[in-house]
Enzyme design. Structure first.
Site, PDB file in Angstrom:
ATOM      1  CG  ASP A  58      -6.949   3.561  -5.393  1.00 47.94           C
ATOM      2  OD1 ASP A  58      -6.250   4.365  -6.043  1.00 47.94           O
ATOM      3  OD2 ASP A  58      -6.631   2.370  -5.209  1.00 47.94           O
ATOM      4  N   GLY A  66      -5.412   4.040  -0.291  1.00 42.07           N
ATOM      5  CA  GLY A  66      -5.017   5.452  -0.377  1.00 42.07           C
ATOM      6  C   GLY A  66      -6.145   6.334  -0.903  1.00 42.07           C
ATOM      7  NE  ARG A 105       2.623   1.551  -6.788  1.00 41.50           N
ATOM      8  CZ  ARG A 105       1.390   1.977  -6.485  1.00 41.50           C
ATOM      9  NH1 ARG A 105       0.327   1.406  -7.038  1.00 41.50           N
ATOM     10  NH2 ARG A 105       1.193   2.938  -5.620  1.00 41.50           N
ATOM     11  CE  LYS A 128       3.961  -0.643  -3.714  1.00 42.80           C
ATOM     12  NZ  LYS A 128       4.836   0.458  -3.237  1.00 42.80           N
ATOM     13  CG  ASN A 136       2.894  -4.301  -1.101  1.00 47.99           C
ATOM     14  OD1 ASN A 136       2.521  -5.401  -1.517  1.00 47.99           O
ATOM     15  ND2 ASN A 136       2.127  -3.241  -1.051  1.00 47.99           N
ATOM     16  CE  LYS A 137       5.465 -12.265   2.579  1.00 40.61           C
ATOM     17  NZ  LYS A 137       4.766 -12.941   3.653  1.00 40.61           N
ATOM     18  CG  ASP A 169       8.243   8.272  -2.946  1.00 38.00           C
ATOM     19  OD1 ASP A 169       8.079   7.597  -1.924  1.00 38.00           O
ATOM     20  OD2 ASP A 169       7.991   9.492  -2.996  1.00 38.00           O
ATOM     21  CB  THR A 170       3.238   6.669  -5.554  1.00 36.94           C
ATOM     22  OG1 THR A 170       3.797   5.585  -6.288  1.00 36.94           O
ATOM     23  CG2 THR A 170       1.954   7.107  -6.234  1.00 36.94           C
TER      24      THR A 170
END
Ligand code: IMP
Length: 193
Positions: free
Chosen positions: A151, A149, A177, A12, A9-10, A68-69
């Protein structure tokens, strides 16, 4: 020093690259030629983050960190938790996941929930973990279009808006995060000295 962030994921990567000491160059999975799916077979969020970093260390030999979430809902004894991405099935679809969660909570008044991110770092043959938690509640319907997700159905404690109604900068400053990343960054900054 090169440090792998076990993601492709660019967004992130550039977000975290801007925060780490400037002698650290972050590499993505693609940058190191890792094109396979990294196993995530543990039954805890921390376990999966550790598994991903150890996989990179073992197979590619790089210092590495991985995140990881999961979303933990109190009335569901912490579910969907480590299974958040595939809660409604292997298609990993956010709309399906939200529909399932709202339906599970249809007759439930306790809507307390928390997002948890764990970052595992494998550096200089030592393993560190950093956890960031954001508490809040699951709304009855979806609100907002931003984010991803879960949200639209997560309202952080002390706010009127769901994550999907907030600007990303606000979400990052109060979110799970962001909190885990800032601990990672403090650690990297202090170990530089
Ligand atoms: P991952 O560990 O970042 O892949 O996240 C696992 C799953 O948790 C994702 O597929 C999303 O459904 C959910 N998730 C992770 N972070 C967030 C977030 O910040 N907001 C909403 N959902 C999230």
């Amino acid at each position: 020093m090169e440090l792998v962030f076990a993601t492709n994921n660019k967004n992130k990567i550039s977000e975290v690259q801007a925060l780490v000491p400037n002698n650290i160059k972050l590499l993505s999975l693609k940058d190191i030629g890792c094109l396979e799916d990294i196993p995530e077979t543990q039954d805890t969020i921390a376990g999966n983050a550790i598994q991903k970093t150890e996989y990179i260390k073992t197979h590619y030999g790089y210092a590495c960190f991985a995140d990881d979430t999961g979303l933990e809902v109190e009335a569901l004894n912490g579910a969907p938790g480590v299974y958040s991405a595939r809660y409604a099935g292997e298609q990993k679809n956010a709309e399906d996941n939200m529909r399932k969660l709202l339906s599970e909570l249809k007759n439930t008044t306790n809507r307390t929930a928390q997002f948890k991110t764990v970052i595992a770092l494998h550096l200089n043959n030592e393993l560190q973990t950093f956890a960031g938690i954001c508490t809040g509640e699951i709304t009855k319907i979806k609100y907002g279009e931003k984010g991803f997700g879960y949200d639209p159905i997560f309202r952080p404690k002390g706010y009127e808006q769901t994550f999907a109604q907030m600007d990303l900068s606000l979400k990052n400053s109060i979110g799970h995060r962001g909190k885990a990343v800032s601990q990672l960054v403090s650690f990297l900054n202090s170990s530089k000295k």
